[in-house]
Write a protein that holds these residues in place. Structure first.
Motif, PDB file in Angstrom:
ATOM      1  N   GLY A 218      27.404  19.740  47.192  1.00 30.03           N
ATOM      2  CA  GLY A 218      27.240  19.228  48.655  1.00 30.03           C
ATOM      3  C   GLY A 218      28.407  19.853  49.516  1.00 30.03           C
ATOM      4  N   PRO A 219      28.320  21.120  50.213  1.00 35.72           N
ATOM      5  CA  PRO A 219      29.543  22.221  50.558  1.00 35.72           C
ATOM      6  C   PRO A 219      29.361  21.766  51.658  1.00 35.72           C
ATOM      7  N   THR A 220      28.867  20.786  53.343  1.00 35.60           N
ATOM      8  CA  THR A 220      28.478  20.259  54.323  1.00 35.60           C
ATOM      9  C   THR A 220      28.961  18.705  54.765  1.00 35.60           C
ATOM     10  N   ALA A 221      28.954  18.705  55.712  1.00 39.00           N
ATOM     11  CA  ALA A 221      29.537  17.392  56.252  1.00 39.00           C
ATOM     12  C   ALA A 221      28.956  17.357  57.480  1.00 39.00           C
ATOM     13  N   ASN A 222      29.384  16.255  58.652  1.00 37.82           N
ATOM     14  CA  ASN A 222      29.177  15.970  59.703  1.00 37.82           C
ATOM     15  C   ASN A 222      30.461  15.899  60.580  1.00 37.82           C
ATOM     16  N   TRP A 223      31.483  16.830  60.407  1.00 39.68           N
ATOM     17  CA  TRP A 223      33.086  16.812  60.954  1.00 39.68           C
ATOM     18  C   TRP A 223      33.424  17.919  60.163  1.00 39.68           C
ATOM     19  N   ASP A 224      33.643  19.132  60.863  1.00 41.21           N
ATOM     20  CA  ASP A 224      34.675  20.066  60.100  1.00 41.21           C
ATOM     21  C   ASP A 224      35.537  20.216  59.171  1.00 41.21           C
ATOM     22  N   ALA A 225      36.369  18.792  59.939  1.00 38.61           N
ATOM     23  CA  ALA A 225      37.438  18.827  59.297  1.00 38.61           C
ATOM     24  C   ALA A 225      37.193  18.364  57.807  1.00 38.61           C
ATOM     25  N   LYS A 226      36.194  17.517  57.647  1.00 36.51           N
ATOM     26  CA  LYS A 226      36.179  17.201  56.414  1.00 36.51           C
ATOM     27  C   LYS A 226      35.463  17.974  54.930  1.00 36.51           C
ATOM     28  N   VAL A 227      35.041  19.651  55.848  1.00 42.87           N
ATOM     29  CA  VAL A 227      34.671  20.258  54.985  1.00 42.87           C
ATOM     30  C   VAL A 227      35.155  21.216  54.348  1.00 42.87           C
ATOM     31  N   TRP A 228      35.079  21.316  52.455  1.00 39.90           N
ATOM     32  CA  TRP A 228      36.471  21.626  51.728  1.00 39.90           C
ATOM     33  C   TRP A 228      35.476  23.460  51.927  1.00 39.90           C
ATOM     34  N   PRO A 229      37.002  23.904  51.660  1.00 42.91           N
ATOM     35  CA  PRO A 229      35.957  25.906  52.309  1.00 42.91           C
ATOM     36  C   PRO A 229      35.876  26.089  51.483  1.00 42.91           C
ATOM     37  N   ALA A 230      34.281  26.581  51.825  1.00 42.77           N
ATOM     38  CA  ALA A 230      32.941  27.437  50.887  1.00 42.77           C
ATOM     39  C   ALA A 230      33.392  28.330  50.162  1.00 42.77           C
ATOM     40  N   ASP A 231      34.907  28.709  49.654  1.00 44.45           N
ATOM     41  CA  ASP A 231      34.853  29.955  48.853  1.00 44.45           C
ATOM     42  C   ASP A 231      34.977  29.225  47.662  1.00 44.45           C
ATOM     43  N   ARG A 232      36.047  28.195  48.131  1.00 43.37           N
ATOM     44  CA  ARG A 232      36.671  27.126  46.913  1.00 43.37           C
ATOM     45  C   ARG A 232      34.969  26.327  46.415  1.00 43.37           C
ATOM     46  N   PHE A 233      34.735  26.081  47.199  1.00 42.27           N
ATOM     47  CA  PHE A 233      32.633  25.801  46.331  1.00 42.27           C
ATOM     48  C   PHE A 233      32.105  26.704  45.225  1.00 42.27           C
ATOM     49  N   ALA A 234      32.853  28.258  45.649  1.00 45.57           N
ATOM     50  CA  ALA A 234      32.075  29.313  45.079  1.00 45.57           C
ATOM     51  C   ALA A 234      32.706  29.311  43.687  1.00 45.57           C
ATOM     52  N   ALA A 235      33.850  29.331  44.353  1.00 48.37           N
ATOM     53  CA  ALA A 235      34.546  29.326  42.942  1.00 48.37           C
ATOM     54  C   ALA A 235      34.487  28.627  41.859  1.00 48.37           C
TER      55      ALA A 235
ATOM     56  N   ALA B 101      32.057  26.564  41.460  1.00 50.39           N
ATOM     57  CA  ALA B 101      30.406  26.791  40.473  1.00 50.39           C
ATOM     58  C   ALA B 101      30.293  27.861  39.501  1.00 50.39           C
ATOM     59  N   LYS B 102      31.442  28.472  39.809  1.00 47.51           N
ATOM     60  CA  LYS B 102      31.153  29.611  39.173  1.00 47.51           C
ATOM     61  C   LYS B 102      32.271  29.141  37.858  1.00 47.51           C
ATOM     62  N   VAL B 103      33.316  28.310  37.295  1.00 46.34           N
ATOM     63  CA  VAL B 103      34.368  28.068  36.770  1.00 46.34           C
ATOM     64  C   VAL B 103      33.088  27.562  35.816  1.00 46.34           C
ATOM     65  N   LEU B 104      32.514  26.314  36.663  1.00 44.61           N
ATOM     66  CA  LEU B 104      32.316  24.638  35.685  1.00 44.61           C
ATOM     67  C   LEU B 104      30.550  25.150  35.015  1.00 44.61           C
ATOM     68  N   THR B 105      30.206  26.695  35.669  1.00 44.71           N
ATOM     69  CA  THR B 105      28.697  26.635  34.848  1.00 44.71           C
ATOM     70  C   THR B 105      29.234  28.173  33.954  1.00 44.71           C
ATOM     71  N   ALA B 106      30.182  28.059  33.611  1.00 43.64           N
ATOM     72  CA  ALA B 106      30.173  29.667  32.577  1.00 43.64           C
ATOM     73  C   ALA B 106      30.144  29.805  31.733  1.00 43.64           C
ATOM     74  N   PRO B 107      30.393  29.991  30.536  1.00 42.09           N
ATOM     75  CA  PRO B 107      29.850  30.181  29.045  1.00 42.09           C
ATOM     76  C   PRO B 107      31.291  28.706  28.105  1.00 42.09           C
ATOM     77  N   ASP B 108      32.621  29.042  28.827  1.00 41.24           N
ATOM     78  CA  ASP B 108      33.304  27.939  28.887  1.00 41.24           C
ATOM     79  C   ASP B 108      32.989  26.574  29.278  1.00 41.24           C
ATOM     80  N   GLY B 109      32.380  26.629  30.578  1.00 41.87           N
ATOM     81  CA  GLY B 109      32.665  25.720  31.642  1.00 41.87           C
ATOM     82  C   GLY B 109      32.272  23.930  31.454  1.00 41.87           C
ATOM     83  N   ALA B 110      32.205  23.521  32.150  1.00 45.92           N
ATOM     84  CA  ALA B 110      31.830  22.024  31.449  1.00 45.92           C
ATOM     85  C   ALA B 110      30.330  21.639  31.747  1.00 45.92           C
ATOM     86  N   LEU B 111      29.559  22.795  32.265  1.00 46.18           N
ATOM     87  CA  LEU B 111      28.298  22.765  32.653  1.00 46.18           C
ATOM     88  C   LEU B 111      27.680  23.964  32.328  1.00 46.18           C
ATOM     89  N   PRO B 112      27.850  24.746  30.425  1.00 51.35           N
ATOM     90  CA  PRO B 112      27.523  26.151  30.682  1.00 51.35           C
ATOM     91  C   PRO B 112      26.109  26.296  31.218  1.00 51.35           C
TER      92      PRO B 112
END
Length: 329
Positions: free
Chosen positions: A154-171, A173-184
């Motif tokens: 959930g990378p959005t929110a109703n207030w910009d100040a609460k939004v974690w940078p999108a590039d960090r969400f992308a990074a 997801a890549k770590v968690l879904t990698a073959p050695d990640g928590a959700l391969p």
């Protein structure tokens, strides 16, 4: 027997109040319910059992939303009126019983504070009602049987100040879904409300199309039905975060310029990770104002979220299998 339940304008606050409504549905099996709330939250209640009417309170000049509510309800006799918005409406309507929310403790979680409205001894856990059509939609989107995990973001929110940078969400997801990640090899669902696609676009674009489940602007209960089948939800402090937690999916909320002690996800298996700066530190930031146009979430790194997500998944695994032995890495 009629019960009027008046709840919030915003989706998140409305979700946190659903535990009270669920209690009433169970407590009064013969009752018919009318729910009054803001238009954004209205579809949340579409599948409430014995729903007689759904009143959308649209804000306008001269308290138009309250005047329209009175116009729709004042001629009826109510067995009970429950108002979690703390207005005077319950005292104007003809009702045998009235329960009006009054804040007891500003430091308590909203769900904990709401329990006093009905005099409950324990907090009423938020509840989402789903119909067969919502489960069928989840089957079509995900498949009735799937051995692949599903990570929901959930990378959005109703207030910009609460939004974690999108590039960090992308990074993340890549770590968690990698073959050695928590959700391969997990599929990744991205959720967001109306008008928020531009904010989520960098995250959507970073996910291979064969792994992406695009739920941007999807109906609330369709999103809930899919969330209920997810392995993990990670998102900013938002209504969709509370929706996910209420379905029972392990939910990790990302917090910075809002109070996690009041609005942390409340569910079967939930956790919070926040910025290095405490709320009071961020509140003193010059950019902290009613509608800042920049994020105050920079103090939260990807590694911290990966660590918190991995710990939450492990806690969920142990909760589901109490006999499991936790091994050292």
């Amino acid at each position: 027997m009629r019960i009027l339940f008046i709840t919030a304008n915003r989706l998140g606050d409305a979700i946190l109040s659903t535990g009270l409504l669920h209690h009433l549905v169970q407590q009064y099996p013969e009752a018919r319910f009318t729910v009054a709330c803001g238009p954004v939250a209205a579809s949340l209640f579409d599948a409430v059992p014995r729903l007689e009417a759904l009143i959308k309170m649209r804000k306008g000049s001269w308290l138009a939303h309250w005047r329209s509510l009175l116009g729709a309800t004042i001629t009826k006799r109510w067995f009970m009126v429950v108002d979690v918005r703390g207005s005077a409406t319950a005292y104007v309507l003809r009702a045998n019983r009235r329960h009006v929310y009054r804040r007891r403790d500003g430091n308590a979680h909203r769900v904990e504070d709401l329990r006093h409205t009905l005099g409950l001894e324990a907090p009423a856990t938020p509840h989402i009602w789903l119909g067969p059509e919502h489960h069928a939609l989840a089957d079509r989107v995900l498949g009735a049987v799937s051995d692949r995990p599903l990570l929901m973001l959930g990378p959005t929110a109703n207030w910009d100040a609460k939004v974690w940078p999108a590039d960090r969400f992308a990074a993340l997801a890549k770590v968690l879904t990698a073959p050695d990640g928590a959700l391969p090899n997990a599929r990744i669902a991205v959720v967001g409300g109306p008008g928020e696609r531009d904010v989520a676009a960098p995250v959507l674009d970073s996910i291979p199309v064969q792994n992406l489940v695009d739920l941007m602007e999807a109906p609330v209960l369709d999103t809930a039905a899919i969330a209920a089948r997810a392995s993990l939800y990670i998102g900013n402090d938002s209504g969709l975060m509370h929706l996910a937690a209420a379905t029972g999916v392990p939910t990790l909320g990302l917090f910075g310029p809002t109070r996690d002690e009041n609005y942390a996800p409340w569910g079967r298996c939930s956790a919070v990770v926040r910025t290095q700066q405490a709320f009071d530190e961020l509140r003193s930031d010059p950019n902290y104002r009613p509608s800042p146009d920049s994020s105050l979430m920079d103090g939260l790194g990807v590694d911290a979220v990966v660590e918190a997500a991995t710990a939450l998944l492990e806690r969920d695994r142990l909760n589901r299998d109490p006999g499991a032995v936790q091994t050292q890495p």
